[in-house]
Enzyme design. Structure first.
Site, PDB file in Angstrom:
ATOM      1  N   ASN A   9      77.700  10.372  85.835  1.00 39.98           N
ATOM      2  CA  ASN A   9      79.149  11.133  85.499  1.00 39.98           C
ATOM      3  C   ASN A   9      78.990  11.470  83.948  1.00 39.98           C
ATOM      4  OD1 ASN A   9      81.674  12.195  85.258  1.00 39.98           O
ATOM      5  ND2 ASN A   9      82.491  10.704  85.888  1.00 39.98           N
ATOM      6  N   TRP A  10      78.466  12.828  83.755  1.00 40.86           N
ATOM      7  CA  TRP A  10      78.408  13.044  82.323  1.00 40.86           C
ATOM      8  C   TRP A  10      79.898  13.350  81.610  1.00 40.86           C
ATOM      9  CZ3 TRP A  10      74.066  17.468  82.515  1.00 40.86           C
ATOM     10  CH2 TRP A  10      72.827  16.929  82.612  1.00 40.86           C
ATOM     11  N   LYS A  11      80.732  13.560  82.453  1.00 43.66           N
ATOM     12  CA  LYS A  11      82.239  13.791  82.209  1.00 43.66           C
ATOM     13  C   LYS A  11      82.394  15.044  81.158  1.00 43.66           C
ATOM     14  CE  LYS A  11      83.326   9.187  82.708  1.00 43.66           C
ATOM     15  NZ  LYS A  11      84.313   7.875  82.468  1.00 43.66           N
ATOM     16  N   GLU A 162      86.048   1.791  90.971  1.00 43.36           N
ATOM     17  CA  GLU A 162      86.300   2.074  89.711  1.00 43.36           C
ATOM     18  C   GLU A 162      87.444   1.182  89.137  1.00 43.36           C
ATOM     19  OE1 GLU A 162      83.131   5.062  88.378  1.00 43.36           O
ATOM     20  OE2 GLU A 162      85.107   5.722  88.039  1.00 43.36           O
ATOM     21  N   GLY A 168      84.893   2.834  80.425  1.00 40.61           N
ATOM     22  CA  GLY A 168      84.690   3.349  79.344  1.00 40.61           C
ATOM     23  C   GLY A 168      85.185   2.122  78.390  1.00 40.61           C
ATOM     24  N   SER A 207      81.633   0.630  82.898  1.00 36.41           N
ATOM     25  CA  SER A 207      81.002   0.027  81.898  1.00 36.41           C
ATOM     26  C   SER A 207      79.529  -0.529  82.495  1.00 36.41           C
ATOM     27  CB  SER A 207      81.607  -0.911  81.250  1.00 36.41           C
ATOM     28  OG  SER A 207      82.680  -0.119  80.521  1.00 36.41           O
ATOM     29  N   GLY A 228      79.009   6.291  83.712  1.00 31.19           N
ATOM     30  CA  GLY A 228      79.623   7.135  82.661  1.00 31.19           C
ATOM     31  C   GLY A 228      78.864   7.124  81.493  1.00 31.19           C
ATOM     32  N   GLY A 229      79.363   6.619  80.502  1.00 28.99           N
ATOM     33  CA  GLY A 229      78.527   6.493  79.326  1.00 28.99           C
ATOM     34  C   GLY A 229      77.135   6.185  79.302  1.00 28.99           C
TER      35      GLY A 229
HETATM   36  P1  PGA Z   1      81.832   4.444  82.308  1.00 31.87           P
HETATM   37  O1  PGA Z   1      82.467   5.350  83.279  1.00 31.87           O
HETATM   38  O2  PGA Z   1      80.366   3.788  82.685  1.00 31.87           O
HETATM   39  O3  PGA Z   1      81.748   5.051  80.937  1.00 31.87           O
HETATM   40  O4  PGA Z   1      82.677   3.152  82.153  1.00 31.87           O
HETATM   41  C1  PGA Z   1      82.522   5.120  84.497  1.00 31.87           C
HETATM   42  C2  PGA Z   1      83.108   6.389  85.204  1.00 31.87           C
HETATM   43  O5  PGA Z   1      84.061   6.735  84.607  1.00 31.87           O
HETATM   44  O6  PGA Z   1      82.611   6.849  86.403  1.00 31.87           O
END
Ligand code: PGA
Length: 246
Positions: A9-11, A162, A168, A207, A228-229
């Protein structure tokens, strides 16, 4: 063998190495793992055109309406037309920052399914819910609220656990917390959803990094990750996907 999923998920970001280099480095999925990349809307067709077999594309959201006067929205059909196969729905950033209620998420789920997209439905509790020991009931309510009639028609639905406190923040859930909580989610799926989805994949997100992934898979119950990150770095994303085959 169950299919495992690694979803990037690149957001609202692009990988620093660039889309082409990123996709080139991601390459083919390790055996039994489906790799899914979820770029921002404007890059969907570009990514879909560049991916190889074994890699699929997800949108990060879709409109709750099929079409019409909804300035700024993007419909499920448009997303599908650009080559996406999946759509992430109910992400906590959508729920919390953009005020998406369970009812909105359920309507999006319906249009996604009717358009032929596979939903990746996110559920997860805030820290105060965990502190108050209400996690199972809270997540069961989110699963129940998504029990749209359209679920009968869905060939597949994926759930992503999640926890909001882990997204994050650098604070991931432990393998034990994941195993216990996804067990509760599985029970709710069996209780509230059509029986055909009893074995729906349940991913974990929050995370996830190459450093903590081994502990998270150690229980064997997690069907994959929504990342995400760490997914912005192709090497880290592939290290995480690789852990699913161990
Ligand atoms: P993160 O995000 O890995 O940066 O915590 C996960 C997500 O929001 O799907």
């Amino acid at each position: 063998m169950r299919t495992r999923y690694a979803v990037a998920n690149w957001k609202m970001n692009l990988p620093p190495e660039g889309i082409e280099a990123y996709l080139g480095a991601v390459g083919r999925a390790p055996g039994g793992t489906a790799l899914v990349v979820a770029p921002p809307f404007p890059y969907l067709d570009n990514v879909a055109a560049m991916i190889e077999d074994g890699l699929a594309v997800a949108a990060q959201n879709c409109a709750e309406q099929l079409s019409g006067a909804f300035t700024g929205e993007v419909s499920a059909a448009m997303i599908r037309g650009l080559g996406a196969r999946y759509v992430i729905l109910g992400h906590s950033e959508r729920r919390n920052l953009f005020h998406e209620t369970d009812a909105v998420v359920a309507r999006k789920l319906t249009v996604a399914i009717e358009t032929g997209l596979t939903p990746i439905l996110c559920v997860g509790e805030d820290l105060h819910v965990r502190d108050e020991e209400r996690v199972d009931a809270f997540l069961a309510d989110q699963i129940k609220a998504a029990a749209a009639a359209a679920l009968e028609k869905a060939a597949e639905i994926i759930v992503a656990y999640e926890p909001v406190w882990a997204i994050g923040t650098g604070r991931n859930a432990t393998g034990a917390v994941c195993a216990e909580t996804t067990g509760g989610i599985r029970e709710a799926i069996r209780r509230f959803w059509p029986a055909k989805h009893a074995e729906a994949a349940i991913l974990y997100g929050g995370s996830v990094t190459p450093e903590n992934v081994d502990e998270l898979v150690s229980d064997g119950r997690i069907d994959g990750f929504l990342v995400g990150g760490a997914s912005l770095d192709s090497g880290k994303f592939m290290a995480i996907a690789g852990a699913l085959t161990r």
